[in-house]
Design a protein around this motif. Structure first.
Motif, PDB file in Angstrom:
ATOM      1  N   ARG A  59      10.683  12.511  -6.614  1.00 34.22           N
ATOM      2  CA  ARG A  59      10.843  11.591  -5.491  1.00 34.22           C
ATOM      3  C   ARG A  59       9.880  11.966  -4.365  1.00 34.22           C
ATOM      4  N   PRO A  60       9.305  10.975  -3.670  1.00 37.28           N
ATOM      5  CA  PRO A  60       8.429  11.295  -2.540  1.00 37.28           C
ATOM      6  C   PRO A  60       9.226  11.925  -1.410  1.00 37.28           C
ATOM      7  N   VAL A  61       8.638  12.902  -0.749  1.00 34.82           N
ATOM      8  CA  VAL A  61       9.329  13.587   0.343  1.00 34.82           C
ATOM      9  C   VAL A  61       9.603  12.628   1.490  1.00 34.82           C
ATOM     10  N   SER A  62       8.652  11.743   1.752  1.00 35.98           N
ATOM     11  CA  SER A  62       8.818  10.808   2.859  1.00 35.98           C
ATOM     12  C   SER A  62       8.067   9.516   2.571  1.00 35.98           C
ATOM     13  N   LYS A  78       0.827  -1.205   0.000  1.00 35.01           N
ATOM     14  CA  LYS A  78       0.000   0.000   0.000  1.00 35.01           C
ATOM     15  C   LYS A  78       0.863   1.258   0.000  1.00 35.01           C
ATOM     16  N   GLY A  79       1.997   1.169   0.659  1.00 33.03           N
ATOM     17  CA  GLY A  79       2.870   2.336   0.738  1.00 33.03           C
ATOM     18  C   GLY A  79       2.530   3.218   1.926  1.00 33.03           C
ATOM     19  N   ASN A  80       3.481   4.050   2.324  1.00 30.71           N
ATOM     20  CA  ASN A  80       3.286   4.933   3.478  1.00 30.71           C
ATOM     21  C   ASN A  80       3.784   6.345   3.199  1.00 30.71           C
ATOM     22  N   ALA A  81       3.763   6.733   1.937  1.00 25.47           N
ATOM     23  CA  ALA A  81       4.280   8.051   1.550  1.00 25.47           C
ATOM     24  C   ALA A  81       3.440   9.176   2.157  1.00 25.47           C
ATOM     25  N   LEU A  82       4.110  10.271   2.445  1.00 24.98           N
ATOM     26  CA  LEU A  82       3.431  11.465   2.946  1.00 24.98           C
ATOM     27  C   LEU A  82       2.500  12.016   1.873  1.00 24.98           C
ATOM     28  N   ARG A  83       1.261  12.326   2.266  1.00 25.61           N
ATOM     29  CA  ARG A  83       0.283  12.845   1.306  1.00 25.61           C
ATOM     30  C   ARG A  83      -0.302  14.161   1.809  1.00 25.61           C
ATOM     31  N   ASP A  84      -0.765  14.968   0.855  1.00 29.32           N
ATOM     32  CA  ASP A  84      -1.374  16.244   1.239  1.00 29.32           C
ATOM     33  C   ASP A  84      -2.840  16.041   1.569  1.00 29.32           C
ATOM     34  N   GLU A  85      -3.552  17.109   1.853  1.00 25.29           N
ATOM     35  CA  GLU A  85      -4.944  17.002   2.287  1.00 25.29           C
ATOM     36  C   GLU A  85      -5.855  16.470   1.179  1.00 25.29           C
ATOM     37  N   ASP A  86      -5.391  16.504  -0.066  1.00 22.34           N
ATOM     38  CA  ASP A  86      -6.162  15.957  -1.180  1.00 22.34           C
ATOM     39  C   ASP A  86      -5.807  14.502  -1.477  1.00 22.34           C
ATOM     40  N   GLY A  87      -4.879  13.950  -0.677  1.00 21.69           N
ATOM     41  CA  GLY A  87      -4.501  12.554  -0.851  1.00 21.69           C
ATOM     42  C   GLY A  87      -3.391  12.332  -1.853  1.00 21.69           C
ATOM     43  N   LYS A  88      -2.811  13.416  -2.385  1.00 22.97           N
ATOM     44  CA  LYS A  88      -1.732  13.274  -3.358  1.00 22.97           C
ATOM     45  C   LYS A  88      -0.381  13.174  -2.650  1.00 22.97           C
ATOM     46  N   VAL A  89       0.505  12.353  -3.210  1.00 22.84           N
ATOM     47  CA  VAL A  89       1.834  12.183  -2.638  1.00 22.84           C
ATOM     48  C   VAL A  89       2.616  13.493  -2.729  1.00 22.84           C
ATOM     49  N   VAL A  90       3.227  13.886  -1.635  1.00 17.61           N
ATOM     50  CA  VAL A  90       4.065  15.090  -1.611  1.00 17.61           C
ATOM     51  C   VAL A  90       5.437  14.707  -2.148  1.00 17.61           C
TER      52      VAL A  90
END
Length: 264
Positions: A233-236, A215-227
């Motif tokens: 590259r994903p921030v986190s 599923k992944g654990n990337a940091l996402r913004d309030e709209d659910g998009k990966v930051v």
């Protein structure tokens, strides 16, 4: 129905202590046709892994179910080494009883709490068979027997996979645009290769569904998009295949299912 399996489906089926074990059992107990590609077989039992180096390239002629490297080797080592955590936890415990021993075992080996009854039953039966009291030394003895049995179980399951799972065709050419989109979307090189293998099988008409526990654990913004950073590259964290299912479906035609989903 035909399904392409991500590596975590195989690992989950193989190891009792794996987080996905019960879900993988449900998938493998179905009558569906199950497929993997070269990448999954390589990652599951062929990839050489050391602390300093991870191999990402392979030749299909070198792939074999007979190898015990890759994720299989890593999980076996994890099973073996978790005994130190367990023994530290029970060391000098004057209040040790069966329930406490089971709780500490489940914690040390990172086993789902739903498996506690089976672990407790094993300890209980072995203590009874050997006519032993619940002491630190005796619990250590039972732990050793259980780990040996879980290792044997893993070897048996690996052999079952060889018979149950189909290795699909070697991957041919796929559009560069698709590859570049997947490279921008996913954060893990092996995930990209896995999806590319599955997408090629989808192109050939062999299958159109894949199953993953990633599923992944990337940091996402309030709209659910990966930051992401400017370079994509994903921030986190890790993006994950399942949480990228909309993009994957759009560029490959694959429908990505989660291991907890229901299967036909």
């Amino acid at each position: 129905m035909r399904y392409y399996l991500d590596t975590n489906c195989l690992t989950g089926y193989t190891f009792f202590q794996d987080w996905w074990h019960s879900d993988a059992n449900r998938l493998f107990d179905s009558d569906n046709e199950l497929y993997i590609g070269d990448t999954v077989l390589f990652e599951y039992c062929n990839r050489p892994v050391t602390d300093d180096y991870v191999e990402y390239e392979w030749d299909r002629s070198e792939l074999s179910w007979n190898e015990d490297k890759g994720n299989f080797k890593s999980k076996m080592a994890e099973l073996r080494d978790s005994r130190f955590l367990f023994e530290d936890a029970i060391f000098d415990r004057d209040d040790l009883d069966l329930d406490t021993a089971v709780d500490l075992f489940v914690d040390a080996y990172h086993i789902k709490s739903s498996s506690k009854p089976a672990i407790r039953r094993y300890f209980e039966e072995k203590l009874d068979q050997l006519d032993l009291e619940v002491t630190v030394d005796n619990v250590r003895k039972i732990q050793k027997l259980l780990v040996e049995d879980l290792q044997d179980y893993a070897w048996e399951r690996k052999d079952e996979l060889r018979k149950r799972v189909n290795l699909g065709p070697e991957r041919g050419d796929i559009p560069d645009m698709r590859v570049s989109t997947l490279e921008r979307t996913l954060s893990d090189d092996m995930d990209i290769e896995v999806v590319c293998d599955a997408s090629y099988m989808c192109d050939t008409g062999l299958l159109e569904r894949m199953v993953t526990g990633d599923k992944g654990n990337a940091l996402r913004d309030e709209d659910g998009k990966v930051v992401r950073y400017d370079d994509g590259r994903p921030v986190s964290g890790k993006v994950g295949i399942y949480n990228s299912r909309e993009v994957i479906n759009n560029v490959t035609g694959l429908r990505v299912l989660y291991l907890k989903d229901e299967f036909a």
